[in-house]
Write an enzyme that holds these catalytic residues in place. Structure first.
Site, short mmCIF file in Angstrom:
data_model
loop_
_atom_site.label_atom_id
_atom_site.label_comp_id
_atom_site.label_asym_id
_atom_site.label_seq_id
_atom_site.Cartn_x
_atom_site.Cartn_y
_atom_site.Cartn_z
N TYR A 91 -25.57 -38.86 -33.90
CA TYR A 91 -24.66 -37.81 -33.42
C TYR A 91 -24.26 -38.08 -31.97
O TYR A 91 -23.07 -38.01 -31.61
CB TYR A 91 -25.35 -36.46 -33.58
CG TYR A 91 -24.49 -35.26 -33.23
CD1 TYR A 91 -23.51 -34.82 -34.11
CD2 TYR A 91 -24.67 -34.58 -32.04
CE1 TYR A 91 -22.72 -33.71 -33.80
CE2 TYR A 91 -23.88 -33.47 -31.73
CZ TYR A 91 -22.92 -33.03 -32.61
OH TYR A 91 -22.14 -31.94 -32.30
N LYS A 103 -20.42 -38.87 -30.60
CA LYS A 103 -19.69 -38.03 -29.65
C LYS A 103 -19.33 -38.82 -28.38
O LYS A 103 -18.26 -38.59 -27.79
CB LYS A 103 -20.50 -36.78 -29.32
CG LYS A 103 -20.68 -35.83 -30.51
CD LYS A 103 -19.34 -35.38 -31.09
CE LYS A 103 -19.49 -34.30 -32.16
NZ LYS A 103 -18.19 -33.87 -32.72
P1 NAP Z 1 -20.07 -26.32 -38.80
O1 NAP Z 1 -20.17 -24.84 -38.76
O2 NAP Z 1 -21.07 -27.11 -39.56
O3 NAP Z 1 -18.59 -26.71 -39.26
C1 NAP Z 1 -18.25 -28.05 -39.42
C2 NAP Z 1 -17.01 -28.10 -40.25
O4 NAP Z 1 -16.66 -29.48 -40.48
C3 NAP Z 1 -17.22 -27.46 -41.61
O5 NAP Z 1 -16.09 -26.72 -41.98
C4 NAP Z 1 -17.39 -28.68 -42.51
O6 NAP Z 1 -17.01 -28.44 -43.84
C5 NAP Z 1 -16.46 -29.68 -41.86
N1 NAP Z 1 -16.81 -31.03 -42.28
C6 NAP Z 1 -17.96 -31.70 -42.07
N2 NAP Z 1 -17.91 -32.89 -42.66
C7 NAP Z 1 -16.72 -32.97 -43.28
C8 NAP Z 1 -16.09 -33.95 -44.07
N3 NAP Z 1 -16.68 -35.11 -44.37
N4 NAP Z 1 -14.85 -33.69 -44.55
C9 NAP Z 1 -14.25 -32.52 -44.28
N5 NAP Z 1 -14.78 -31.55 -43.55
C10 NAP Z 1 -16.01 -31.77 -43.05
O7 NAP Z 1 -20.10 -26.93 -37.35
P2 NAP Z 1 -19.66 -26.36 -35.93
O8 NAP Z 1 -20.89 -26.03 -35.21
O9 NAP Z 1 -18.57 -25.37 -36.06
O10 NAP Z 1 -19.10 -27.71 -35.30
C11 NAP Z 1 -17.72 -27.92 -35.07
C12 NAP Z 1 -17.58 -29.02 -34.06
O11 NAP Z 1 -18.23 -28.65 -32.85
C13 NAP Z 1 -18.20 -30.35 -34.48
O12 NAP Z 1 -17.39 -31.41 -34.04
C14 NAP Z 1 -19.52 -30.36 -33.74
O13 NAP Z 1 -20.00 -31.66 -33.53
C15 NAP Z 1 -19.12 -29.68 -32.45
N6 NAP Z 1 -20.23 -29.10 -31.71
C16 NAP Z 1 -21.00 -28.12 -32.28
C17 NAP Z 1 -22.06 -27.62 -31.53
C18 NAP Z 1 -22.97 -26.56 -32.10
O14 NAP Z 1 -24.04 -26.34 -31.53
N7 NAP Z 1 -22.60 -25.87 -33.16
C19 NAP Z 1 -22.31 -28.07 -30.24
C20 NAP Z 1 -21.48 -29.06 -29.71
C21 NAP Z 1 -20.44 -29.56 -30.45
P3 NAP Z 1 -18.16 -28.28 -44.95
O15 NAP Z 1 -19.13 -27.28 -44.41
O16 NAP Z 1 -17.41 -27.81 -46.11
O17 NAP Z 1 -18.77 -29.65 -45.11
#
Ligand code: NAP
Length: 254
Positions: A159, A163
């Site tokens: 991860y 990033k």
């Molecule tokens: P999340 O709730 O798990 O949502 C991720 C989304 O991406 C889901 O809708 C998922 O769909 C989709 N996704 C994942 N793999 C995919 C694939 N192969 N094809 C199509 N869609 C896919 O995550 P989040 O926390 O909102 O994260 C969103 C972004 O923020 C990401 O880039 C993550 O790295 C970044 N981020 C998150 C955090 C945190 O703590 N949450 C911190 C820093 C950065 P499905 O569920 O249907 O697979």
């Protein structure tokens, strides 16, 4: 062809009326909050994601176009691109996290993470940027990165690497697409309260240690990250490109 600040504008006073926006990973978490905010500010929104129920419920809520696509599969991205029109704004938000101790990290797990988190944004951005260039009106792209691009996190070698790669790709995109009036930035959130965070931060001791390093003393809310994304897409950020913008409560200042 250079595009003037006003041509590349995404509306006045942060308004996005008349803009077409594509959000990947729009079914859940930060992507969903962003899609809803873009819709509320007047943009016409399309989302790409995986789970059909998420996409259907978002489409019912905000009336967006929603296409199920596995963003780890280049041929699926090309097929989706052929079905979608052109866009003024793109948010690459979809990502996966497969926490595993470094000594157990397998090549296929690393490759899966890079495919979704780094290669996916490249391919979707190529598709969107070609459309922006053909229309000659510029555009804006935000890549959703993480503070994991700046620091090491135990069990997260894939991860963190994905990033850091995304931040590097953001800078190169900004350099190559700037002359066409296309701005490209990243946002780098700290732990944000979504399903992904629940999976990666289930250990209370690890969570307490991370919270102790955040001067504001709490994790982010998806809305707070969406605000930064929408700001970077908008006219208020018209001189900003190539940035990695922490949304981290001061984590990177410590
Ligand atoms: P999340 O709730 O798990 O949502 C991720 C989304 O991406 C889901 O809708 C998922 O769909 C989709 N996704 C994942 N793999 C995919 C694939 N192969 N094809 C199509 N869609 C896919 O995550 P989040 O926390 O909102 O994260 C969103 C972004 O923020 C990401 O880039 C993550 O790295 C970044 N981020 C998150 C955090 C945190 O703590 N949450 C911190 C820093 C950065 P499905 O569920 O249907 O697979």
């Amino acid at each position: 062809m250079p595009v003037s600040a006003s041509d590349a504008s995404t509306g006045t006073n942060g308004g996005l009326r008349g803009q077409r926006a594509l959000v990947t990973g729009g079914g859940k978490g930060i992507g969903r909050a962003t899609a809803k905010m873009l819709n509320a500010r007047g943009a016409t929104v399309a989302v790409l994601g995986r789970t059909r129920e998420d996409l259907n419920s978002l489409a019912a809520e905000i009336g967006c176009e929603a296409l199920p696509v596995d963003l780890g599969d280049p041929s699926a991205i090309h097929a989706a691109g052929a079905k979608l029109g052109t866009f003024d704004l793109l948010v690459n938000c979809a990502a996966v996290s497969e926490p595993v101790p470094f000594l157990d990290l397998a090549a296929d797990s690393f490759e899966r993470t890079m495919a979704v988190n780094a290669v996916g944004p490249i391919l979707v951005s190529q598709y969107a940027a070609r459309g922006m260039i053909a229309r000659g009106k510029g555009g804006a792209i935000v890549n959703v990165s993480s503070v994991a691009a700046f620091v090491g996190i135990a069990d997260q070698a894939s991860y963190c690497a994905s990033k850091a790669a995304l931040d590097a790709i953001t800078r190169v995109m900004a350099i190559e697409l700037g002359p066409q009036g296309i701005r490209v930035n990243a946002v780098n959130p700290v732990v944000t309260l979504t399903a992904m965070a629940a999976k990666a931060w289930s250990d209370p001791e690890k969570t307490a240690r991370r919270l102790a390093r955040i001067p504001l003393g709490r994790f982010a809310d998806p809305q707070e990250v969406a605000e930064a994304i929408v700001y970077l897409l908008g006219d208020g950020a018209r001189m900003m490109t190539g940035l990695s913008l922490p949304v981290d409560g001061g984590f990177s200042a410590v």
